[in-house]
Design a protein around this motif. Structure first.
Motif, PDB file in Angstrom:
ATOM      1  N   ALA A   9      48.199 -18.915 -10.474  1.00 46.67           N
ATOM      2  CA  ALA A   9      47.973 -17.754  -9.423  1.00 46.67           C
ATOM      3  C   ALA A   9      48.953 -16.897  -9.052  1.00 46.67           C
ATOM      4  N   ILE A  10      50.241 -17.260  -8.942  1.00 49.63           N
ATOM      5  CA  ILE A  10      51.465 -16.422  -9.041  1.00 49.63           C
ATOM      6  C   ILE A  10      51.669 -15.693 -10.178  1.00 49.63           C
ATOM      7  N   ALA A  11      51.535 -16.322 -11.534  1.00 58.11           N
ATOM      8  CA  ALA A  11      51.618 -15.518 -12.802  1.00 58.11           C
ATOM      9  C   ALA A  11      50.593 -14.595 -12.767  1.00 58.11           C
ATOM     10  N   GLY A  55      43.966  -3.992 -18.890  1.00 61.65           N
ATOM     11  CA  GLY A  55      45.206  -4.625 -18.608  1.00 61.65           C
ATOM     12  C   GLY A  55      45.045  -6.192 -18.427  1.00 61.65           C
ATOM     13  N   GLU A  56      43.978  -6.505 -17.685  1.00 67.96           N
ATOM     14  CA  GLU A  56      43.925  -7.903 -17.327  1.00 67.96           C
ATOM     15  C   GLU A  56      43.955  -9.092 -18.486  1.00 67.96           C
ATOM     16  N   SER A  59      53.685  -6.943 -13.660  1.00 65.99           N
ATOM     17  CA  SER A  59      52.795  -5.866 -12.829  1.00 65.99           C
ATOM     18  C   SER A  59      53.622  -4.669 -12.432  1.00 65.99           C
ATOM     19  N   LEU A  60      54.703  -5.248 -11.967  1.00 60.99           N
ATOM     20  CA  LEU A  60      55.950  -4.327 -11.516  1.00 60.99           C
ATOM     21  C   LEU A  60      56.717  -3.441 -12.702  1.00 60.99           C
ATOM     22  N   SER A  61      57.014  -4.224 -13.566  1.00 62.00           N
ATOM     23  CA  SER A  61      57.941  -3.664 -14.707  1.00 62.00           C
ATOM     24  C   SER A  61      57.035  -2.540 -15.668  1.00 62.00           C
ATOM     25  N   VAL A  62      55.916  -3.139 -15.788  1.00 55.36           N
ATOM     26  CA  VAL A  62      55.162  -1.952 -16.557  1.00 55.36           C
ATOM     27  C   VAL A  62      54.864  -0.573 -15.992  1.00 55.36           C
TER      28      VAL A  62
END
Length: 226
Positions: free
Chosen positions: A28-30, A127-128, A166-169
């Motif tokens: 879930a974190i990943a 993307g998912e 999701s942040l770095s992209v």
């Protein structure tokens, strides 16, 4: 003498209940379903997982040792929030270990495993699905390297790194660059070149580290209090 018709043998589960809880929360974190800073109370986790408080507590202790959750200022724990210092350390360790995993995969993986790995870098419609394919790529890489110690060290890092993706992209050009880096790594692995695979892994990890640090530093400026 045992009656051959009376078979009451129960297969031993491959995971304990706390281990299953750890795995589910890591996934879930990943996947970004439990973002950094998300509060995790014992009561909520018991309700979500359907297991006992004892199993939840044991799972939380293990997740803390992995650096995936941390004590919350209020109560319970929260998903770990990574600052630039932590991100830099994660990628330094990843840069030391992941090229070794790529090299070992080339040397030890079967042709079927190589083909499965290469398939994971093919274009995906959403993307998912792309993120899921990357997650599976990393899992296959560690499984094919056949080094349990290396796997136990890299798996927690991969979980924390996936949570950062999701942040770095959001960094301009990072998505396209990352895809090309995975293609280069898969090509080097398919050619059965340990040296090329290790070098491709180095290039990818260093580029990913730069993007992740840039993204986290932007976030830190927007949210100075941790």
């Amino acid at each position: 003498m045992t009656d051959p018709k009376l078979d009451l043998l129960i297969d031993r589960p491959t995971e304990s209940v706390p281990e299953m809880v750890v795995r589910r929360i890591r996934q879930a974190i990943a996947a970004g379903l439990l973002p950094p800073g998300r509060q995790l109370t014992e009561r909520e986790l018991v309700e979500l997982t359907g297991v006992s408080r004892t199993s939840v507590r044991e799972a939380m202790r293990h997740l803390q040792t992995l650096g995936l959750v941390e004590p919350s200022p209020s109560r319970g724990v929260r998903v770990a929030r990574l600052g630039s210092a932590e991100v830099r350390e994660i990628y330094e360790v990843r840069d030391a270990l992941e090229p070794a995993a790529a090299e070992l995969f080339v040397l030890r993986a079967t042709d079927e495993e190589v083909a499965e790995l290469v398939e994971k870098v093919q274009p995906r419609p959403s993307g998912e699905e792309r993120l899921q394919a990357i997650y599976e790529f990393d899992e296959l890489l560690l499984a094919g390297a056949r080094n349990s110690l290396l796997k136990s060290m890299l798996e927690p890092l991969h979980t924390r790194i996936h949570a950062l993706r999701s942040l770095s992209v959001t960094i301009p050009g990072r998505h396209e660059a990352s895809r090309q880096e995975y293609l280069d790594l898969a090509e080097a692995i398919a050619s059965r070149s340990p040296e090329r695979a290790a070098e491709a892994a180095h290039r990818h990890v260093r580029a990913a580290a730069k993007a992740a640090l840039e993204a986290v530093e932007i976030l830190e400026k927007q949210q100075p209090s941790k």
